[in-house]
Design a protein around this motif. Structure first.
Motif, short mmCIF file in Angstrom:
data_model
loop_
_atom_site.label_atom_id
_atom_site.label_comp_id
_atom_site.label_asym_id
_atom_site.label_seq_id
_atom_site.Cartn_x
_atom_site.Cartn_y
_atom_site.Cartn_z
N ARG B 16 1.04 -1.44 -0.40
CA ARG B 16 0.12 0.40 0.09
C ARG B 16 0.91 0.97 0.02
O ARG B 16 1.95 2.08 -0.95
CB ARG B 16 -0.81 0.05 1.47
N SER B 17 0.84 1.86 1.04
CA SER B 17 2.02 3.38 1.41
C SER B 17 3.35 3.23 1.76
O SER B 17 3.74 3.60 1.19
CB SER B 17 0.80 3.99 1.76
N THR B 18 3.60 1.97 1.93
CA THR B 18 4.54 1.66 2.75
C THR B 18 5.64 1.21 1.19
O THR B 18 5.81 0.31 1.15
CB THR B 18 4.20 0.43 3.98
N THR B 19 6.79 1.71 1.28
CA THR B 19 7.77 0.68 0.22
C THR B 19 8.58 0.21 1.48
O THR B 19 9.25 0.70 2.61
CB THR B 19 8.58 2.15 0.08
N ALA B 20 8.92 -1.58 1.43
CA ALA B 20 9.25 -2.03 2.45
C ALA B 20 10.85 -2.01 1.48
O ALA B 20 11.89 -1.99 2.57
CB ALA B 20 9.07 -3.31 1.72
N LEU B 21 11.05 -2.28 0.31
CA LEU B 21 12.17 -2.23 -0.59
C LEU B 21 11.92 -1.61 -1.82
O LEU B 21 11.25 -0.96 -2.24
CB LEU B 21 12.31 -3.38 -1.32
N ASP B 22 13.07 -0.21 -2.02
CA ASP B 22 13.72 0.54 -2.28
C ASP B 22 15.11 1.09 -3.67
O ASP B 22 15.70 1.31 -3.03
CB ASP B 22 13.60 1.97 -1.63
N GLY B 23 14.74 -0.19 -4.29
CA GLY B 23 15.72 -0.64 -5.10
C GLY B 23 17.04 -1.03 -4.62
O GLY B 23 17.78 -0.62 -4.26
N VAL B 24 16.44 -2.57 -4.01
CA VAL B 24 17.80 -3.49 -3.71
C VAL B 24 18.73 -4.00 -4.57
O VAL B 24 18.30 -5.07 -5.37
CB VAL B 24 17.41 -4.00 -2.41
N ASP B 25 20.42 -3.65 -4.99
CA ASP B 25 21.21 -4.02 -5.65
C ASP B 25 22.15 -5.50 -4.63
O ASP B 25 22.24 -4.67 -3.58
CB ASP B 25 21.80 -3.34 -6.44
N LEU B 26 21.88 -6.41 -5.08
CA LEU B 26 22.70 -7.59 -3.54
C LEU B 26 23.01 -8.48 -5.04
O LEU B 26 22.93 -8.88 -5.69
CB LEU B 26 21.38 -7.64 -3.70
N ARG B 27 24.31 -9.48 -4.56
CA ARG B 27 24.76 -10.05 -4.98
C ARG B 27 26.04 -11.15 -3.52
O ARG B 27 26.48 -10.44 -2.76
CB ARG B 27 25.94 -9.50 -6.07
N VAL B 28 24.66 -11.96 -3.93
CA VAL B 28 25.18 -13.31 -2.31
C VAL B 28 26.07 -14.34 -4.10
O VAL B 28 25.87 -14.39 -4.26
CB VAL B 28 24.50 -13.63 -2.19
N GLY B 29 26.95 -15.13 -2.67
CA GLY B 29 27.45 -16.22 -3.17
C GLY B 29 27.59 -17.02 -2.09
O GLY B 29 26.56 -16.75 -1.02
N PRO B 30 27.92 -18.05 -2.33
CA PRO B 30 28.14 -19.18 -1.56
C PRO B 30 28.74 -18.96 0.35
O PRO B 30 30.19 -17.72 0.04
CB PRO B 30 29.54 -20.36 -2.15
N GLY B 31 28.32 -19.48 1.01
CA GLY B 31 29.19 -18.85 2.30
C GLY B 31 27.97 -18.06 2.68
O GLY B 31 26.91 -18.31 2.37
N ILE B 32 28.34 -17.65 3.75
CA ILE B 32 26.99 -16.92 5.07
C ILE B 32 27.17 -15.79 4.79
O ILE B 32 28.03 -15.17 5.10
CB ILE B 32 27.09 -17.76 6.56
N THR B 33 26.48 -15.18 4.68
CA THR B 33 25.58 -13.28 4.36
C THR B 33 24.84 -13.01 5.23
O THR B 33 23.53 -13.74 5.48
CB THR B 33 25.57 -13.06 2.61
N GLY B 34 25.39 -12.32 6.35
CA GLY B 34 24.64 -12.02 7.70
C GLY B 34 23.73 -11.04 6.95
O GLY B 34 24.06 -9.59 6.43
N LEU B 35 22.01 -10.62 6.86
CA LEU B 35 21.83 -9.45 6.48
C LEU B 35 21.27 -8.86 8.08
O LEU B 35 20.22 -9.33 9.03
CB LEU B 35 20.51 -10.23 5.91
N LEU B 36 21.97 -7.38 8.18
CA LEU B 36 21.14 -6.68 9.30
C LEU B 36 20.58 -5.91 9.18
O LEU B 36 20.38 -5.15 8.02
CB LEU B 36 22.35 -6.65 9.98
N GLY B 37 19.63 -5.32 10.14
CA GLY B 37 19.07 -4.21 10.17
C GLY B 37 17.88 -4.07 11.27
O GLY B 37 17.07 -5.08 11.50
N PRO B 38 17.43 -2.38 11.24
CA PRO B 38 16.53 -2.51 12.16
C PRO B 38 14.83 -3.44 11.92
O PRO B 38 14.43 -3.58 10.40
CB PRO B 38 16.26 -0.57 12.06
N ASN B 39 13.68 -2.95 12.82
CA ASN B 39 12.94 -3.28 12.29
C ASN B 39 12.59 -2.25 11.28
O ASN B 39 12.45 -1.91 11.23
CB ASN B 39 11.27 -3.25 13.57
#
Lengths: 551, 287
Positions: B16-39
């Protein structure tokens, strides 16, 4: 664009191995879901609610008509079907209720596979219901006296109802995903079913579209053109439509359209066939059974008496023979009516039901239907045995009445004649009470239940399958008969043989019989309220009027 | 050259009026990638899109070399994917074994014997081997989380997406989690969490999301380095610091422009994260 240092994209990875079909997933899920359904408390409760009432009505003295048992399975299974509807609905809604849909949507198996699993699980419950149906009929056949053979198509209706209810439960979960929908559907189905009355069988029309059609208390012989095979086809079509409708929720595909069209054709075509009124030939056959029973019955002789029964009921002849022979053995040889036969007939109450519906225009005219049975001097047992606990007594009383010259049917005005004061009534009551143990028990029970033994009622009325009897027995005569039953049977038999005419003659009074047999004088009877002409209700509401003194 | 297993470009998603993702560019390969961020940063939305549960409003996504917008590719991705939602929704009357077995069937493991073996394996892996026959409603919150984790591990997926995997786990269980999540070097794991310690211990790559945008993408060390020279300790709270909080020994840790005489300390990943996102992130971490 940010990049992770030293990493670049590569070409597509190797293709995964060949995928297993969704059908295999649905089958594997079905095994799990079937196990859960069969152990569901809702289902177990529904199953118990289906079966226990039947066990509560178990009566070892009843001769079960397996044809009616097969028909009755559909009603027996209605609570089970309702339970399956609710249980399968809850199972299909499980992922929604517990918030698991998001996880499931990330998995390779489509929602249609889960739906297919739920539908297939229902077939397991239907198979269980089929086994239960076979067990019920086989159990009756093994543990009780039975007559007739169960119709397999009739037996299939119950399990098909279970299958249809389960499929409907899954369909509702996919189209109306709220737990409230299933109970509402159960109520709606019950209301629809109740609107399809038993006359549907005899009239045709939309009411035959009910999920089951039970003939009520009518004998199977009075149900022309019941068409159980077409009804099964109709239900199969409905079940298939429910299954297709469920899968359509995941997208309309050509195979589903074709399957739906076939299912609809089967259901609609079968519904049309079974909605046709019974054929003229069917009615003619039913009419002939009523009009000319002798043309359709097989006869055999036992202990000097001829017994004639419709083909499916020949196994009842020994049940009839016991009370009749029991009376005959106690009557002196020369006094027994030589021309007395025992010929099965549809009861007056059933004939009256049919006649009323003819008059009301519901049924086509049946020329021979006449509610009032003429007194042809023979005994006429009904189309069943044992459901009335007075069956032995009723037949024995009819034989005894015939032996002492009392009428066996009401007078032309429909009144039962008054046998009070007549000594032959004491003889007849004793003859009937000593004929078999059950007859004696029934006499004592009835006398107590109608407060005749307690001296608060003037007459004992023994109904003949909800039909008024020929004779209303006076309380004094009943009391003397019960006293005689407490004496050794040989002693009373000997007294009768020594003076049959004096004791059983039409002019002998009760006082004279009591004096000759040394019976205790009658106590002051109930208030001398004249009940002649009044209608009193007995049994399940049968109205009995007591008329004039028995001729 | 390392391969990229998860790649997004200009990813957008709005409710609706809330933008959850606003142009996310991401490149992830093998291994463990942590995704951090506030609520509300968009972590769960991003993971749901990567799990092919949600379609983006704009941008592109490639997973394991395939385009999930295509039905066949999406199916192929799902066959190599393991996903632990933030709220997985377990069936309380199922036993742990039954639930994981059910998911295994939906992962097209139709051979019963092999499937049951795999179910036992993953339950043992998460330490629930002896709890398999207990109903889920009888399990503690941490155990239920491990049941949910077990289903994600079925079939040793090439891409593992874990949304708050250690929520509700006690420290020992979190240590155990760190052991088994890092077993396969070829596996790509994207781990969304508030626990910076887990990211520091496990992740060789970190992405920080805030208000639907990538604020940082690099190694855990690089994130820590952002705070180099900007973290100091003092007995009393220094009002000049951007962020400050009391430490266990009664002193105060500060992040910001350090005064000249400040007692600088080695920055942690958490310091870098807090410096990046400021007060809002600090309040959430403290909560």
């Amino acid at each position: 664009m940010e990049t992770l240092a030293g990493r670049t994209a590569v070409a597509s990875p190797p293709a995964p191995p060949a995928p297993p079909a969704s059908v295999a997933t649905a089958r594997a899920l079905a095994r799990v879901e079937a196990g859960k359904l069969l152990r569901s408390p809702v289902l177990v409760g529904g199953g118990l609610f289906s079966l226990l009432p039947g066990l509560g009505f178990w009566n070892p003295s009843v001769v079960f008509d397996l044809r009616l048992t097969a028909i009755g399975i559909a009603i027996t299974f209605f609570p089970l079907a309702a339970a399956v509807l609710i249980a399968s609905n809850l199972a299909t809604l499980r992922s929604r209720r517990h918030g698991t849909d998001q996880l499931y949507e990330s998995l390779p198996s489509p929602a249609a596979a889960r739906t297919g699993g739920h539908l297939l699980a229902v077939t397991a419950v239907a198979a269980f219901a089929s086994g239960l149906a076979v067990l019920l009929v086989a159990g009756q056949a093994l543990l009780a006296d039975t007559l007739g053979s169960p119709n397999v198509a009739e037996m299939a209706v119950g399990p098909l109802l279970v299958a249809g209810a389960g499929a409907l439960g899954v369909l509702l979960a996919r189209w109306v995903p709220t737990p409230a929908a299933a109970p509402v559907a159960c109520v709606a189905i019950a209301v629809f079913q109740m609107s399809t009355t038993d006359t549907a069988l005899l009239t045709g029309g939309w009411r035959t579209l009910g999920f089951w059609t039970y003939p009520g208390d009518l004998p199977v012989e009075l149900l022309p053109d019941r068409r159980p095979g077409w009804h099964v086809a109709y239900l199969v079509g409905l079940v298939a439509m429910a299954a297709v409708g469920t899968l359509v929720a995941h997208g309309l595909r050509r195979p589903l359209v074709v399957a739906g069209a076939v299912a609809l054709s089967v259901a609609a075509g079968s519904a049309w066939v079974q909605s046709r009124p019974p054929s003229a030939a069917g009615w003619a056959a039913a009419n002939a059974l009523l009009e000319r029973p002798g043309d359709h019955q097989a006869c055999e002789e036992r202990d000097g008496t001829t017994y004639c029964a419709y083909p499916a009921y020949r196994s009842l002849v020994p049940n009839w023979a016991k009370p009749v022979s029991g009376v005959r053995r106690a009557v002196p040889a020369g006094a027994w009516p030589a021309d007395l036969d025992v010929t099965q007939r549809v009861t007056s109450s059933d004939r009256r039901w049919v006649a009323d519906h003819v008059l009301a225009g519901v049924l086509p005219a049946l020329p021979a239907v006449d509610a009032a049975l003429p007194d042809d001097g023979h005994l006429h047992p009904a189309m069943g045995w044992g459901t009335e606990r007075t069956d032995d007594l009723t037949l024995a009383l009819a034989a005894a009445s015939r032996a002492v010259g009392l009428p066996m049917v009401p007078d032309p005005a429909g009144a039962s004649c008054d046998a009070s004061g007549q000594g032959r009534a004491v003889v007849a009551l004793w003859l009937a009470g000593q004929a078999t143990g059950r007859a004696g028990d029934a006499l004592r029970t009835l006398a107590s239940a109608q407060e005749v033994s307690a001296g608060r009622a003037r007459f004992l009325v023994v109904l003949q399958h909800d039909t008024p009897p020929g004779v209303a027995w006076g309380a004094v005569e009943v009391g003397h008969a019960l006293e005689l039953l407490r004496r050794p049977a040989d002693e009373v038999r000997g007294a009768l043989a020594a003076d049959w005419e004096g004791l059983a003659g039409p002019g002998t009074t009760t006082v004279a019989v009591a004096t000759r047999l040394g019976l205790a004088p009658a106590a002051d009877g109930p208030p001398a309220t004249d009940v002649h002409g009044e209608a009193t209700r007995y049994g399940a509401g049968t109205e009995v009027r007591i008329g004039d003194r028995c001729p | 050259m390392s391969q990229i297993t998860v790649e997004t470009a200009g990813l957008r998603k709005a409710y609706r009026s809330t933008t959850a993702l606003d142009g996310v560019d991401l490149r992830v390969g093998p291994g463990i990638t942590g995704l951090l961020g506030p609520n509300g940063a968009g972590k769960t939305t991003l993971l749901r899109i990567l799990a092919t549960v949600l379609a983006p409003d704009g941008g592109t996504v490639r997973l394991l070399g395939r385009d999930p917008a295509d039905a066949d590719d999406r199916l192929a991705v799902r066959r190599r994917l393991g996903y632990l939602p933030q709220e997985p929704g377990l069936h309380p009357n199922f036993t742990a074994f039954e639930f994981v077995d059910y998911v295994a069937i939906l992962k097209e493991m139709t051979d019963r014997r092999a499937r049951h073996g795999e179910v036992r394996r993953v339950l043992e892996l998460v330490g629930l081997g002896d709890q398999a026959k207990r109903k889920i409603k009888a399990l503690s919150g941490g155990m239920r989380r491990r049941v949910a984790l077990a289903q994600a591990l079925l079939g040793e997926p090439d891409l593992l997406l874990l949304d708050e995997p250690t929520a509700g786990l006690d420290p020992e269980q979190r240590l155990r989690f760190r052991e088994f999540v890092s077993t396969s070097p070829d596996q790509t794991v994207v781990l969304s969490t508030h626990q910076t310690e887990d990211v520091a211990a496990l992740c060789n790559a970190v992405v920080v999301l805030d208000q639907g945008r990538v604020r940082f993408s690099g190694t855990a060390r690089e994130l820590s380095e952002l705070a180099r020279g900007r973290v100091w300790l003092a007995e009393a709270r220094d009002p000049a610091a951007s962020l400050a909080w009391r430490t266990g020994d009664g002193g105060h840790r500060h992040i910001g422009d350090a005064p000249a005489d400040a007692r600088l300390v080695e920055p942690t990943l958490e310091d870098g994260y807090l410096l990046l996102l400021g007060r809002r992130a600090a309040d959430e971490l403290a909560a």
